[in-house]
Design a protein around this motif. Structure first.
Motif, short mmCIF file in Angstrom:
data_model
loop_
_atom_site.label_atom_id
_atom_site.label_comp_id
_atom_site.label_asym_id
_atom_site.label_seq_id
_atom_site.Cartn_x
_atom_site.Cartn_y
_atom_site.Cartn_z
N VAL A 175 0.84 -1.20 0.00
CA VAL A 175 0.00 0.00 0.00
C VAL A 175 0.87 1.25 0.00
O VAL A 175 0.59 2.23 -0.71
CB VAL A 175 -0.95 0.00 1.21
CG1 VAL A 175 -1.81 1.27 1.22
CG2 VAL A 175 -1.83 -1.24 1.20
N THR A 202 0.88 4.34 -2.68
CA THR A 202 0.61 5.70 -2.21
C THR A 202 1.73 6.65 -2.62
O THR A 202 1.48 7.76 -3.11
CB THR A 202 0.42 5.70 -0.69
OG1 THR A 202 -0.65 4.82 -0.34
CG2 THR A 202 0.11 7.10 -0.18
N ALA A 208 -4.28 3.38 7.71
CA ALA A 208 -5.07 2.22 7.30
C ALA A 208 -5.04 1.15 8.38
O ALA A 208 -5.37 -0.01 8.12
CB ALA A 208 -4.54 1.66 5.98
N ALA A 212 -9.39 3.87 4.91
CA ALA A 212 -8.76 2.65 4.39
C ALA A 212 -8.70 1.53 5.41
O ALA A 212 -8.32 0.40 5.08
CB ALA A 212 -7.35 2.96 3.90
N GLY A 231 -11.12 -1.32 2.31
CA GLY A 231 -10.34 -1.09 1.11
C GLY A 231 -10.82 0.15 0.37
O GLY A 231 -10.91 1.24 0.93
N ALA A 232 -11.15 -0.04 -0.90
CA ALA A 232 -11.57 1.09 -1.73
C ALA A 232 -13.02 1.51 -1.49
O ALA A 232 -13.47 2.53 -2.01
CB ALA A 232 -11.38 0.75 -3.21
N THR A 237 -6.62 -0.26 -1.46
CA THR A 237 -6.41 0.40 -0.18
C THR A 237 -5.79 1.78 -0.36
O THR A 237 -6.17 2.73 0.33
CB THR A 237 -5.52 -0.47 0.73
OG1 THR A 237 -6.09 -1.78 0.82
CG2 THR A 237 -5.40 0.13 2.12
N SER A 238 -4.86 1.89 -1.30
CA SER A 238 -4.24 3.21 -1.53
C SER A 238 -5.25 4.21 -2.05
O SER A 238 -5.13 5.42 -1.81
CB SER A 238 -3.07 3.09 -2.49
OG SER A 238 -3.49 2.76 -3.80
N ALA A 288 -8.31 4.56 -0.97
CA ALA A 288 -8.93 5.14 0.22
C ALA A 288 -7.96 6.05 0.96
O ALA A 288 -8.34 7.10 1.49
CB ALA A 288 -9.43 4.03 1.14
N VAL A 289 -6.68 5.66 1.03
CA VAL A 289 -5.67 6.49 1.68
C VAL A 289 -5.57 7.85 0.98
O VAL A 289 -5.55 8.91 1.63
CB VAL A 289 -4.29 5.78 1.66
CG1 VAL A 289 -3.19 6.74 2.09
CG2 VAL A 289 -4.32 4.57 2.58
#
Length: 434
Positions: A18, A22, A105, A132, A136-137, A308-309, A311-312
């Motif tokens: 992740v 990012t 996350a 995150a 995930g997204a 996940t990235s 959402a980050v």
């Protein structure tokens, strides 16, 4: 919140799957992010466990001293992606005390210490964001905090672990064992080398603790989330679910009743017509039930670095926008502490399967046990297997305590053969009430 007039400086803790995605986005999409935020964003440092070259990253940005990086005082946002409780917690607290907002996350940290971290963030006038950490997204935390803030949430039911969903979905669609499906998930990057947290249900439990806290605006310690995993499930369970028009999923449920709140994670039979039955592969799906809004379904990618990235980065943009505008951080406080209802008092439908001697009177003796414990049967099916027979019984709503007592008594019957299995059945969706 302190207003930033120049470039926003971002520190990244961790450069795993992740973290790498990012960092790639922050450096490779700088112009796009600047347009969305209203100010440039620049990577000020990346903390790693051991010094090494990172593709596309200037060596001067790499450090093994995470504490020094978050203590600098010139960092606007710290993105924590190292996971676990320590040193993550200490680094997050140090960052906030130094005036930096935090994006993370880390579901384990937020589930255990989220309330304390929010208090620190509020005191320091900085933001704490963790979209995150749950799905995930799939954006679900922000809708709970903002879009549904004026509604009364009653229940959240979710598939929030992409690894176990992939494993059970693969067993359902292709057959085979849990171990074989898990190895495939590891090859595809959907499972860690050590998948214990996923298979045991611990990962999903942490996420349900976060969802319950936000949905019901109350403290819910992680230890109060009843947790069962999927390690005991095999092809026979999958086949039995299919024969009953269902699929098996690892499901998290948190709900509110007049008596308090409850949260639990366990394998669940889901009828094929239910929307969560269609959550395939490593996806996540969350069904939110509110008094005014009714049912809202959130569905999307729940595992992998890209998901996940996403959402980050969403949290990063939101936090940076507020930083540029000088807007205060979103208020997040627990207004009440609702009592936690023990699982023994929670009612659900149960599917019970057992092998018995194939002789007259067995079905009546088994049915009598259910009746004597006040558990009403919805359906009973018997299949003969030579000298033995398999019974499949579905109950009406019954408390966990009553079904547990039934199971104990069934094991003592002379006609019982082998293991008795019980799995909860997700009932027909009901309109949320006050």
């Amino acid at each position: 919140m302190k207003r930033t007039t120049g470039p926003l400086r971002v520190a990244l803790l961790g450069h795993g799957t992740v973290g790498a995605e990012t960092a790639r986005a922050v450096t490779g999409r700088a112009a796009e992010l600047a347009d969305r935020i209203g100010a440039p964003v620049e990577l000020a440092g990346i903390a790693v466990r051991r010094a090494r070259q990172l593709p596309g990253i200037d060596d001067s940005l790499i450090t093994t001293d995470a504490q020094a990086l978050v203590s600098r005082g010139d960092i606007d946002v710290v993105i924590e992606l190292i996971g676990g409780i320590e040193p993550a917690r200490s680094l997050v607290v140090t960052a906030m005390e130094a005036g930096a907002c935090v994006v993370t996350a880390n579901k384990a940290l937020i589930a255990r210490d989220g309330a304390d971290l929010h208090r620190i963030a509020h005191k320091q006038g900085v933001a704490l964001a963790y979209e995150a950490a749950v799905a995930g997204a799939v954006p679900v935390l922000r809708p709970l905090r903002q879009s549904l803030a004026g509604d009364r949430l009653q229940r959240v039911t979710g598939i929030v672990n992409g690894t176990t969903n992939f494993v059970l979905d693969r067993m359902t669609r292709s057959g085979g064992t849990l171990q074989g499906a898990l190895q495939e998930a590891q090859r595809l990057g959907y499972a860690e080398a050590d998948p214990t947290a996923d298979v045991s249900g611990a990962d999903a439990a942490a996420k349900m603790a976060i969802l319950a806290r936000l949905a019901f605006d109350t403290e819910l310690p992680l230890g109060d989330v009843h947790t069962e995993g999927i390690a005991h499930l095999g092809p026979g369970d999958i086949a039995h679910a299919r024969a009953n028009g269902c699929v098996i999923k690892l499901v998290g449920i948190c709900d509110r009743t007049p008596d308090g709140v409850n949260a639990r994670v366990h394998p669940t039979l889901i009828p094929l017509e239910h929307p969560l039955a269609g959550v395939r592969g490593a996806d996540n799906g969350i069904l939110v039930e509110a008094r005014a809004a009714g049912e809202l379904m959130f569905h999307g990618a729940g595992a992998g670095g890209l998901a996940t990235s996403s959402a980050v980065l969403g949290d990063l943009v939101a936090v940076c926008r507020d930083r540029v505008a000088g807007a205060g951080p979103e208020r997040h406080s627990v207004s009440r502490v609702l009592p936690v209802r023990p699982l023994a008092l929670v009612a659900a439908r149960h599917h019970v399967s057992m092998f018995v001697t194939d002789e007259p009177g067995v079905l009546s003796r088994v049915s009598a046990v259910f009746a004597e414990e006040g558990v009403s049967l919805e359906t009973v099916r018997q299949e003969g297997l030579g000298s033995a027979a398999q019974l499949a019984l579905v109950t009406h709503l019954a408390t966990d305590a009553a079904v547990t007592e039934v199971m104990n008594r069934l094991r003592e019957l002379p006609c019982t053969r082998g293991t008795i299995r019980s799995i909860r059945l997700l009932g027909t969706r009901q309109k949320a009430t006050s």
